[in-house]
Design an enzyme around this catalytic site. Structure first.
Site, short mmCIF file in Angstrom:
data_model
loop_
_atom_site.label_atom_id
_atom_site.label_comp_id
_atom_site.label_asym_id
_atom_site.label_seq_id
_atom_site.Cartn_x
_atom_site.Cartn_y
_atom_site.Cartn_z
N ARG A 88 -1.48 -9.50 7.72
CA ARG A 88 -0.62 -8.33 8.22
C ARG A 88 -1.09 -7.85 9.47
NH1 ARG A 88 -0.91 -2.25 6.86
NH2 ARG A 88 0.88 -1.62 7.76
N HIS A 177 6.99 -1.01 8.19
CA HIS A 177 7.30 -1.09 6.90
C HIS A 177 8.19 -2.45 6.86
CE1 HIS A 177 6.25 3.21 6.03
NE2 HIS A 177 5.38 2.39 5.39
N LEU A 205 9.18 4.84 0.33
CA LEU A 205 8.18 6.40 0.36
C LEU A 205 6.81 6.20 -0.50
CD1 LEU A 205 11.24 8.36 -1.13
CD2 LEU A 205 10.58 8.00 1.31
N ASN A 207 2.55 6.65 1.20
CA ASN A 207 1.68 7.77 1.94
C ASN A 207 2.21 7.51 3.18
OD1 ASN A 207 -0.44 9.67 1.56
ND2 ASN A 207 -1.74 8.00 0.80
N GLY A 208 2.43 6.40 3.69
CA GLY A 208 3.50 6.50 4.96
C GLY A 208 4.64 6.24 4.33
N ARG A 237 1.36 12.96 7.66
CA ARG A 237 1.91 12.87 9.04
C ARG A 237 3.22 14.02 8.69
NH1 ARG A 237 2.46 6.76 9.35
NH2 ARG A 237 0.49 6.32 7.68
N ASP A 279 -1.28 13.76 -2.04
CA ASP A 279 -1.00 12.85 -3.11
C ASP A 279 0.32 13.50 -3.84
OD1 ASP A 279 -2.40 10.34 -4.43
OD2 ASP A 279 -1.50 11.81 -5.85
N ARG A 281 1.59 12.52 -6.80
CA ARG A 281 1.42 12.76 -8.19
C ARG A 281 0.43 14.09 -8.54
NH1 ARG A 281 -0.90 7.49 -11.04
NH2 ARG A 281 -1.47 7.08 -8.64
N GLY A 327 5.23 3.79 -3.49
CA GLY A 327 4.33 4.47 -4.55
C GLY A 327 5.15 5.57 -5.12
N GLU A 330 9.11 4.48 -5.97
CA GLU A 330 9.12 3.62 -7.42
C GLU A 330 8.72 4.75 -8.76
OE1 GLU A 330 6.39 0.28 -6.84
OE2 GLU A 330 7.23 -0.03 -4.91
N ASN A 331 7.86 5.79 -8.50
CA ASN A 331 7.25 6.29 -9.44
C ASN A 331 7.97 7.80 -9.74
OD1 ASN A 331 5.66 4.28 -10.40
ND2 ASN A 331 4.71 4.46 -8.51
N GLU A 382 4.55 -6.55 -0.42
CA GLU A 382 4.43 -6.93 0.88
C GLU A 382 3.64 -8.40 1.07
OE1 GLU A 382 3.87 -3.01 1.85
OE2 GLU A 382 4.39 -3.18 3.87
P1 AMP Z 1 1.67 3.79 -1.40
O1 AMP Z 1 1.35 4.35 -0.36
O2 AMP Z 1 2.99 3.21 -1.51
O3 AMP Z 1 0.87 3.47 -2.42
O4 AMP Z 1 1.98 5.25 -2.23
C1 AMP Z 1 1.10 6.29 -2.52
C2 AMP Z 1 1.80 7.55 -3.21
O5 AMP Z 1 2.50 7.32 -4.43
C3 AMP Z 1 0.96 8.69 -3.41
O6 AMP Z 1 1.38 9.75 -2.93
C4 AMP Z 1 0.90 8.73 -4.94
O7 AMP Z 1 0.69 9.90 -5.37
C5 AMP Z 1 2.25 8.26 -5.09
N1 AMP Z 1 2.30 8.01 -6.71
C6 AMP Z 1 2.14 6.77 -7.22
N2 AMP Z 1 2.17 6.84 -8.63
C7 AMP Z 1 2.89 7.81 -8.86
C8 AMP Z 1 3.47 8.37 -10.04
N3 AMP Z 1 3.44 7.96 -11.22
N4 AMP Z 1 4.18 9.64 -9.98
C9 AMP Z 1 4.28 10.19 -8.81
N5 AMP Z 1 3.71 9.46 -7.59
C10 AMP Z 1 3.19 8.61 -7.65
#
Ligand code: AMP
Length: 396
Positions: A88, A177, A205, A207-208, A237, A279, A281, A327, A330-331, A382
């Site tokens: 990557r 991305h 959506l 962290n970035g 950011r 974060d 979550r 992250g 999806e969640n 990815e």
């Molecule tokens: P990534 O950079 O794609 O790995 O995404 C990380 C972000 O996804 C962080 O802010 C996590 O808190 C969020 N995330 C992961 N699982 C969950 C969940 N079950 N509910 C809410 N946010 C989540």
């Protein structure tokens, strides 16, 4: 066993890796070498349902790759299937509009693009050079985050600043991305036939975070810019803001412009507003126990995502699909619901039961019956895309 590909994502202080077999469908082993360059570095392997962590006495990138090589030596059934390595690479500038087989010219090209990704690109070339040394004879491929967005027109990629900055310094929007957006576009075309001839919006959506408009399978606009700071509010950011703030912050804190920029990169976004965490979550849990700043941060994140979805949508004929990935995408049903609430004027509506109960890690259509746009959740992958590009290019 089928042929396998080693996928490497080499950052300045970490190195993520995975070995994928069966045309990228099966992950045999994956892991991360963390905190490289520090006393606390270690490498973790996840294999066969087990996690093993090894402290790294020598915390160099080279030692991390050496450990991967050693692990492979101890697992000859996997090592014998390895046919190539996919890397990557964050920034391919205007030089790379697709993935390429790596030779010295490509390494030089990646080095040339380092001015816009000073932390990432030098780490990538280091990873590539080490991999050539330790896996001599294996072909290697570079897959660029920026490549998918090379289809943008000048109206979208140019900044309204004096043109000589573009002519002489290549200052323009590149977007990131891209590997995730390309994966989503292809995956969507499998579940929604004909979507590769339609208008698609994607919100990646994590962290970035960034948005992308995909017109007939090609990126037509995206929210990130010359660097991954532009566009959406993110974990740490700020995303887009009035550029004057940079000089206001440096005057207020008596710091240099670079130090002020660091605040926009590392102390802003969800973390800056919530004054608690970057974060999602953690912030949702805090919001549920009454933390108003956590709620404000999440609601701002959603509002800004909606704004940047609408902004890139001007390059489409119609908004036929909206996809959430990453992250958070999806969640987090709360973030998805809040974003779609801001999009009601565009007749983008979700079914709250489908949204709240979407199965984790699976593709789901969460649109309500009266929505003009199909709203989807599609988990991104990815590594799969990198493995697939590697296989395609080494077979030629
Ligand atoms: P990534 O950079 O794609 O790995 O995404 C990380 C972000 O996804 C962080 O802010 C996590 O808190 C969020 N995330 C992961 N699982 C969950 C969940 N079950 N509910 C809410 N946010 C989540």
């Amino acid at each position: 066993m089928k042929e396998s590909i080693l996928v490497i994502n080499c950052g300045s202080s970490s190195l993520k890796f995975a070995i994928l077999a069966n045309a990228g469908q099966d992950t045999l082993v994956e892991g991360i070498a963390d905190r490289l360059g520090s006393d606390e570095s270690s490498i973790t392997f996840k294999y066969d349902g087990q996690k093993s962590q090894i402290p790294l006495k020598d915390s160099s990138h080279k030692n991390a790759v050496t450990h991967i090589k050693q692990w492979l030596n101890e697992h000859p059934a996997i090592e014998s299937t390895l046919v190539g390595i996919g890397h990557r690479v964050v920034h391919g500038g205007e030089t790379f509009s697709q993935s390429v087989l790596i030779n010295q010219d490509v390494i030089d090209g990646i080095k040339d693009c380092a001015q816009f990704a000073p932390l990432h690109n030098p780490a990538h070339t280091k990873g590539i050079e080490i991999a050539f040394e330790l896996f001599s004879g294996l072909p290697q491929v570079a897959v660029f985050d920026t490549a998918f967005h090379q289809t943008l027109t000048p109206e979208q990629y140019l900044y309204p600043i004096p043109m000589h900055f573009y002519r002489e310094h290549h200052f323009r929007k590149y977007g990131f991305h891209g590997t995730s957006f390309r994966y989503i576009s292809q995956k969507l075309a499998q579940v929604a036939k004909g979507s590769d001839q339609q208008g698609v919006l994607v919100a990646h959506l994590g962290n970035g975070a960034s948005t992308c408009a995909i017109h007939h399978g090609q990126s037509s606009d995206t929210s990130m810019g010359i660097t991954p700071l532009e566009g959406l509010m993110m974990g740490t950011r700020s995303g887009s803001l009035d550029p004057s703030l940079l000089s206001f912050i440096s005057q207020a804190e008596n710091i240099s412009a670079d130090e002020a920029l660091e605040i926009l990169y590392k102390k802003s976004g969800l973390l800056g507003v919530s004054e608690r965490s970057n974060d999602c979550r953690t912030l949702e849990e805090a919001m549920d126990s009454g933390d108003q700043k956590a709620k404000l941060a999440l609601d701002m994140f959603a509002a800004r995502t909606a704004k940047h979805l609408v902004s890139v949508a001007i390059t489409l004929d119609s908004i036929d699909h909206l996809v959430f990935t990453g992250g958070i995408g999806e969640n987090s049903h709360y973030v998805r619901r809040t974003i779609c609430h801001y999009l009601k004027a565009f007749n983008i509506r979700i079914d709250s039961t489908l949204n709240d109960n979407a199965p984790r890690g699976e593709i789901a259509n969460i649109s309500s019956t009266d929505s003009k746009t199909d709203v989807w959740i599609i988990p991104t992958n990815e590594e799969f895309m990198i493995a697939l590009d590697t296989i395609r290019l080494i077979q030629h």
